[in-house]
Design an enzyme around this catalytic site. Sequence first.
Site, PDB file in Angstrom:
ATOM      1  CG  ASP A 238     -10.425   3.562   5.175  1.00 37.38           C
ATOM      2  OD1 ASP A 238      -9.718   4.688   5.483  1.00 37.38           O
ATOM      3  OD2 ASP A 238      -9.918   3.321   4.040  1.00 37.38           O
TER       4      ASP A 238
ATOM      5  CG  HIS B 281      -2.104   0.794   1.196  1.00 42.98           C
ATOM      6  ND1 HIS B 281      -3.373   0.366   0.736  1.00 42.98           N
ATOM      7  CD2 HIS B 281      -2.304   2.099   1.323  1.00 42.98           C
ATOM      8  CE1 HIS B 281      -4.095   1.254   0.657  1.00 42.98           C
ATOM      9  NE2 HIS B 281      -3.677   2.166   0.829  1.00 42.98           N
TER      10      HIS B 281
ATOM     11  CB  SER C 225      -6.941   5.273   6.771  1.00 44.44           C
ATOM     12  OG  SER C 225      -7.279   5.162   5.124  1.00 44.44           O
TER      13      SER C 225
ATOM     14  CE  LYS D 121      -7.474   1.487   2.927  1.00 44.55           C
ATOM     15  NZ  LYS D 121      -7.601   2.929   2.497  1.00 44.55           N
TER      16      LYS D 121
ATOM     17  NE  ARG E 277      -8.443  10.801   7.065  1.00 41.99           N
ATOM     18  CZ  ARG E 277      -7.370   9.941   6.528  1.00 41.99           C
ATOM     19  NH1 ARG E 277      -7.964   8.711   6.219  1.00 41.99           N
ATOM     20  NH2 ARG E 277      -6.170  10.205   6.419  1.00 41.99           N
TER      21      ARG E 277
HETATM   22  N1  URA Z   1      -4.068   6.032   1.784  1.00 48.55           N
HETATM   23  C1  URA Z   1      -4.802   5.452   2.698  1.00 48.55           C
HETATM   24  O1  URA Z   1      -5.433   4.295   2.268  1.00 48.55           O
HETATM   25  N2  URA Z   1      -5.600   6.115   3.727  1.00 48.55           N
HETATM   26  C2  URA Z   1      -5.039   7.383   3.919  1.00 48.55           C
HETATM   27  O2  URA Z   1      -5.441   8.079   4.646  1.00 48.55           O
HETATM   28  C3  URA Z   1      -3.890   7.981   3.095  1.00 48.55           C
HETATM   29  C4  URA Z   1      -3.357   7.238   2.208  1.00 48.55           C
END
Ligand code: URA
Length: 432
Positions: free
Chosen positions: A163, A84, A185, A189, A170
């Site tokens: 999320d 990620h 966040s 995931k 956000r």
């Molecule tokens: N990527 C994400 O999945 N969440 C965030 O808050 C920022 C970047």
Amino acid sequence: MIRPAELIQRKRDGEELRADELTELILGYARGDVPDYQMAAFCMAVFFRGLSERETSTLTEAMVASGETIDLGGLLGRKVVDKHSTGGVGDKTSLAVGPIVAACGVPFGKMSGRGLGHTGGTLDKLESIPGFRTELSLDEFVAQVRDVGLAIVGQTADLVPADKLLYGLRDVTATVDQISLISASIMSKKLAAGAQAIVLDVKVGNGAFMKTVEDARRLAETMIAIGNHEGREVTCLLTDMDQPLGAAVGNALEVREARDTIRGHGPADFTELVLTACARLLAYSDLGIDEVEGRRRAEAAVADGSADGAWQRWIEAQGGTHDEDALPAAPVVRTLASPEDGFVSSLSAITVGNAAVHLGAGRRTKEDQIDHAVGIVFHAKRGDQVEQGQPLADVHAATEAAADFAVREVLSAYTVQNVPVRTRPVLLEVVG
Ligand code: URA
């Protein structure tokens, strides 16, 4: 029963909230009982006051608990690795990493997000491919990772719904760049999707949410602590985001660049990051190899065409076409030229990211539609020597007026000086 207004006030005043309060706030928001405006105010209070380590892990756990979880490793009978990025400009890394890792025989199933602020999102990029479906059910997702070895999908409504809602909120309330919110966040995931080992690309620089290496390190350490607490292996690559990654910024343009890269024709900085991430992911996998061998196998998958084969099978499995001519193209392409001789000493990622949003490559409100065709392709980046009149970049725009505006913006992103400059590498540091 919690009273959201009271929690907002206590967080605004710097209090630490109890685990049951924070959990109920998040679950209430996911159920629709707490409205967006109260959650937006809460996020702003967190932005200014922060969350303690305990609150950050409670927030992560509450987000995971807002939906289903899957044990992808158990379902596949394999160790599952995931990656990620914290978000950047021109960051199409997952698009290239997925097929290379899959071609090396390691299952890669990833849930990705949409663009946030000036940063692009993997899902938006994938949706520039005609027919490509980002919304698969959990069963379809698991079946595709099992049968094709690779799936990249949007968060299903079932997985971490809190999320999905918070991310969009956000994005439009200036509350993205907060270490606890980003950590919860991302890690919620990754935990909910069942990855046992995770490589996190933590971007650093003016185009990233973390502007300094120190802040990026703190974000990395926070995410590693959450992952290790849940029994997952986590490594963070701190990578440069003072200038855009690679040459292309904009959805369809980045899809082309990712494909070029897995065929061995990508820009040097992007190729280096992709191979570094692949090497680490392969070393984490159940292949039983180290990073040096991981890198060798990743390079081989690019060189022998197997990564491109994996790309084609993946795109088709999700309903898309791998014919590049089918990607949308912008009607106006304008080249901007260097106003002087010299060396590019900086190419501001944030300025480029904002120019791309103005062109329509990103969203300004939750409801905005993206124009997948528009964006920018760079011919000169930091460290390059340029002559007056030499093309610096091409702007791909929907209209002449949009092109005029973007050309001015992108030109202002460049600084050209008359002495050679030291460039900084794309990989700055490895944490964990
Ligand atoms: N990527 C994400 O999945 N969440 C965030 O808050 C920022 C970047």
